[in-house]
Write a protein that holds these residues in place. Sequence first.
Motif, PDB file in Angstrom:
ATOM      1  N   ASP A   1       1.173   8.220  15.589  1.00 42.11           N
ATOM      2  CA  ASP A   1       1.426   8.250  14.367  1.00 42.11           C
ATOM      3  C   ASP A   1      -0.645   8.038  14.025  1.00 42.11           C
ATOM      4  O   ASP A   1      -0.649   7.593  12.454  1.00 42.11           O
ATOM      5  CB  ASP A   1       1.829   7.367  13.547  1.00 42.11           C
TER       6      ASP A   1
ATOM      7  N   TYR B   1      -1.835   5.095  12.716  1.00 43.18           N
ATOM      8  CA  TYR B   1      -1.310   4.435  11.827  1.00 43.18           C
ATOM      9  C   TYR B   1      -0.158   3.667  12.319  1.00 43.18           C
ATOM     10  O   TYR B   1       0.844   3.142  12.226  1.00 43.18           O
ATOM     11  CB  TYR B   1      -0.368   4.923  10.247  1.00 43.18           C
TER      12      TYR B   1
ATOM     13  N   HIS C   1       4.552  -2.477   9.529  1.00 44.64           N
ATOM     14  CA  HIS C   1       4.748  -2.340  11.238  1.00 44.64           C
ATOM     15  C   HIS C   1       3.395  -2.294  11.649  1.00 44.64           C
ATOM     16  O   HIS C   1       2.409  -2.149  11.106  1.00 44.64           O
ATOM     17  CB  HIS C   1       5.096  -0.629  11.510  1.00 44.64           C
TER      18      HIS C   1
ATOM     19  N   PHE D   1      10.538   9.523   8.531  1.00 42.97           N
ATOM     20  CA  PHE D   1      10.265  10.734   9.849  1.00 42.97           C
ATOM     21  C   PHE D   1      11.163  10.845  10.319  1.00 42.97           C
ATOM     22  O   PHE D   1      10.964  12.091  11.257  1.00 42.97           O
ATOM     23  CB  PHE D   1       8.789  10.023  10.973  1.00 42.97           C
TER      24      PHE D   1
ATOM     25  N   PHE E   1       9.670   4.334  10.043  1.00 43.98           N
ATOM     26  CA  PHE E   1       8.890   5.710  10.117  1.00 43.98           C
ATOM     27  C   PHE E   1       8.957   5.564  11.743  1.00 43.98           C
ATOM     28  O   PHE E   1       9.947   6.041  12.067  1.00 43.98           O
ATOM     29  CB  PHE E   1       7.308   5.279  10.327  1.00 43.98           C
TER      30      PHE E   1
ATOM     31  N   GLN F   1       6.805   2.209  15.672  1.00 44.62           N
ATOM     32  CA  GLN F   1       5.489   1.469  14.878  1.00 44.62           C
ATOM     33  C   GLN F   1       7.276   0.933  14.556  1.00 44.62           C
ATOM     34  O   GLN F   1       8.553   0.520  13.532  1.00 44.62           O
ATOM     35  CB  GLN F   1       5.695   2.613  13.560  1.00 44.62           C
TER      36      GLN F   1
ATOM     37  N   ARG G   1      -6.976  -0.477   1.724  1.00 45.58           N
ATOM     38  CA  ARG G   1      -5.559   0.193   1.323  1.00 45.58           C
ATOM     39  C   ARG G   1      -4.416   0.509   1.930  1.00 45.58           C
ATOM     40  O   ARG G   1      -4.651   0.163   2.873  1.00 45.58           O
ATOM     41  CB  ARG G   1      -6.354   1.844   1.974  1.00 45.58           C
TER      42      ARG G   1
ATOM     43  N   ASP H   1      -0.949   0.719   3.244  1.00 42.99           N
ATOM     44  CA  ASP H   1      -0.410   1.843   3.520  1.00 42.99           C
ATOM     45  C   ASP H   1       0.729   0.770   3.684  1.00 42.99           C
ATOM     46  O   ASP H   1       1.897   0.009   3.435  1.00 42.99           O
ATOM     47  CB  ASP H   1      -0.477   1.848   5.137  1.00 42.99           C
ATOM     48  N   VAL H   2       1.939   2.513   3.061  1.00 46.34           N
ATOM     49  CA  VAL H   2       3.180   2.094   2.781  1.00 46.34           C
ATOM     50  C   VAL H   2       3.677   0.873   1.569  1.00 46.34           C
ATOM     51  O   VAL H   2       4.622  -0.474   2.181  1.00 46.34           O
ATOM     52  CB  VAL H   2       4.571   1.701   4.171  1.00 46.34           C
TER      53      VAL H   2
ATOM     54  N   GLU I   1      -0.935   2.394  -1.289  1.00 42.66           N
ATOM     55  CA  GLU I   1      -0.447   3.472  -1.266  1.00 42.66           C
ATOM     56  C   GLU I   1       1.502   3.817  -1.001  1.00 42.66           C
ATOM     57  O   GLU I   1       2.144   2.544  -0.646  1.00 42.66           O
ATOM     58  CB  GLU I   1      -0.252   3.892   0.294  1.00 42.66           C
TER      59      GLU I   1
ATOM     60  N   HIS J   1      -4.329  13.589   4.003  1.00 47.32           N
ATOM     61  CA  HIS J   1      -3.998  13.089   5.294  1.00 47.32           C
ATOM     62  C   HIS J   1      -2.651  13.655   5.513  1.00 47.32           C
ATOM     63  O   HIS J   1      -2.191  14.144   6.669  1.00 47.32           O
ATOM     64  CB  HIS J   1      -4.741  12.441   6.135  1.00 47.32           C
ATOM     65  N   ASP J   2      -1.941  13.329   4.662  1.00 53.09           N
ATOM     66  CA  ASP J   2      -0.369  13.163   4.804  1.00 53.09           C
ATOM     67  C   ASP J   2       0.307  14.660   4.105  1.00 53.09           C
ATOM     68  O   ASP J   2       1.642  15.037   3.867  1.00 53.09           O
ATOM     69  CB  ASP J   2       0.571  11.988   3.957  1.00 53.09           C
TER      70      ASP J   2
ATOM     71  N   ARG K   1       2.171  16.863   9.323  1.00 50.17           N
ATOM     72  CA  ARG K   1       0.563  17.413   9.145  1.00 50.17           C
ATOM     73  C   ARG K   1      -0.361  17.285   9.568  1.00 50.17           C
ATOM     74  O   ARG K   1      -1.260  16.944   8.598  1.00 50.17           O
ATOM     75  CB  ARG K   1       0.767  15.761   7.888  1.00 50.17           C
TER      76      ARG K   1
ATOM     77  N   ARG L   1      -5.766  18.204   8.984  1.00 49.22           N
ATOM     78  CA  ARG L   1      -6.194  17.161   9.810  1.00 49.22           C
ATOM     79  C   ARG L   1      -7.213  17.735  10.578  1.00 49.22           C
ATOM     80  O   ARG L   1      -7.886  16.625  11.545  1.00 49.22           O
ATOM     81  CB  ARG L   1      -5.355  15.909  10.806  1.00 49.22           C
TER      82      ARG L   1
HETATM   83  C1  NOJ Z   1       1.365   6.404   5.210  1.00 52.99           C
HETATM   84  C2  NOJ Z   1      -0.100   6.878   6.178  1.00 52.99           C
HETATM   85  O1  NOJ Z   1      -0.387   7.700   5.001  1.00 52.99           O
HETATM   86  C3  NOJ Z   1       0.827   8.012   6.653  1.00 52.99           C
HETATM   87  O2  NOJ Z   1      -0.121   8.692   7.579  1.00 52.99           O
HETATM   88  C4  NOJ Z   1       1.685   7.317   7.987  1.00 52.99           C
HETATM   89  O3  NOJ Z   1       2.510   8.167   8.797  1.00 52.99           O
HETATM   90  C5  NOJ Z   1       2.474   6.406   7.237  1.00 52.99           C
HETATM   91  N1  NOJ Z   1       2.204   5.452   6.850  1.00 52.99           N
HETATM   92  C6  NOJ Z   1       3.110   5.331   8.250  1.00 52.99           C
HETATM   93  O4  NOJ Z   1       2.273   4.715   8.691  1.00 52.99           O
END
Ligand code: NOJ
Length: 539
Positions: free
Chosen positions: A62, A65, A105, A150, A173, A177, A207, A209-210, A285, A343-344, A411, A415
């Motif tokens: 991923d 990530y 994760h 996902f 996800f 993960q 930052r 994540d999740v 995030e 990036h998402d 996505r 990228r």
């Molecule tokens: C948010 C991240 O920005 C994304 O790119 C990632 O796939 C998911 N969290 C899972 O980590």
Amino acid sequence: MTTSEPWWRDAVVYQVYPRSFADESGDGEGDLAGVISRLPYLASLGVDAIWLSPFYPSPQLDAGYDVSDPRAVDPRFGTLEDAQRMINEAHARGLRVIVDLVPNHFSTAHEWFQEALASPPGSPERARFHFREGRGPNGDEPPNNWASLFTGPSWTRVTEADGLPGQWYMNMFDSSQADLNWTNPDVVEDFHTTLRFWLDMGVDGFRVDVAFGLAKDMTYPDVPDPVGLVEGVRLDLDTGSEESQRRRDLVAGSPYMDRDEVQDIYRGWRAILDSYEGDRMAVAEAWLPPARARRYVAGDTLHQIFNFDFLMAPWDAGALARVITSTIDGLAPAPVTWALNNHDTARVATRLGGGDVGVRRARALAMLAHALPGSLYIFQGEELGLQDAEIPNERREDPVFFRSKGEQLGRDGARAPLPWSGDAPPYGFGGQHTWLPQPDGWGGLTVAAQQDDPASTLALYRASILLRRTHPGLAGDAPWRITTDRDDVIVLERGAGFVCVSNCSAGPIPAPDGMVLLSSAPLLADGSIPPDTTAWFQT
Ligand code: NOJ
């Protein structure tokens, strides 16, 4: 900014997606040496900080990530020494550094997960993750009906030591993960160690994540609408419709999103951040509306939270005005963040229609965002007016594409590696075969091509970031007021006579009396503001 305010309250942060930023080693993937070599560019853009997406060891299932060691650097990006050099050299240029922390994760390649696989059900090794027996006669069904963000189930079955199918582990996800069990003290302790590790190296922030996903209801109850819940996280933000309210309610009551216990985790982190000098910070995030988002920035947990309502808002004056007001008022006294893309998501120019219109609107929306109080996050390449790249299916990398069996393209388009110079791929990025393909026709969009062109998007970003920093009416504590007497125009007044006008209508509109400071497109001969344009005035 008043000097007593911490730096992040109104910082301009540039998101570096390391794999696609700049490639010094020539293997077609960006690296930390590439980031170091382009620090002068970032400093000349006028940003205050960089945020780097993960550069830690990872199978890249991923795009990083899926972290297999959070306290090291993946050899494809360089070494720990390179990371230290990057931090030091960024600081020497006055740039702060934010790194990504991925606490929901670990990659299934992480040694903890490998130990868990090698250990029996009920073992302490498995207790660091969410391992459960399946349902149904042979345990063939997942432990509950939670859906992965996902697509597909959020559980994957393992093969036990006897070679037979056994327990299931949770993956919100990709199946690569594995969700961590945040009620397990090992997990809490390990992330404290990771925070200290990077803080000791000098990073200024994280930052997260999740950030809304870490805590789970440990009774693992079924949810009434698993797919609706997942869609509720991403879709229909702030439309005000009954359906969007229904989806938001699903998230608010969810057994695995935005649970109160996450705030306890962040209180522990905050104590660590506060024990270091220099306003170290963390940004969440979390795809949440203001009423829920405010809990993450209430003072004793995290410092900022991304503003996805704004990121998802269409080029529509009413929608934008509503989101701006609801997020600033909803988070007060904490400051708001603004981002047009990351990036998402699709790149902003693509999201707002693509082609010339998309770029025109993206420039106009950027100038509106740059005039607002709070902090800005710019996704690399946004300052070049890039649009999503077309990625042939056989070159796609995003697990979303594979898990949805191609139903969702994923996505990758946002990228593609950055174009720095030249007329053809790899456009000065480095290497020959870039990990994701770059489109033809980016020659006019490279940094080199835009560098000295006053009409370029790069020049616009430089000018607006500079004015944002120097105009007294745009200081962090300057007032703001949206005064709009028509529903297709936004008039934003800040301090010291600064006025920002965004024309979302189909025709020209009169400009206010005063001097034009900057505009996203040339004003018309009679001084009026053309459609899809934002202009700043000194009145
Ligand atoms: C948010 C991240 O920005 C994304 O790119 C990632 O796939 C998911 N969290 C899972 O980590």
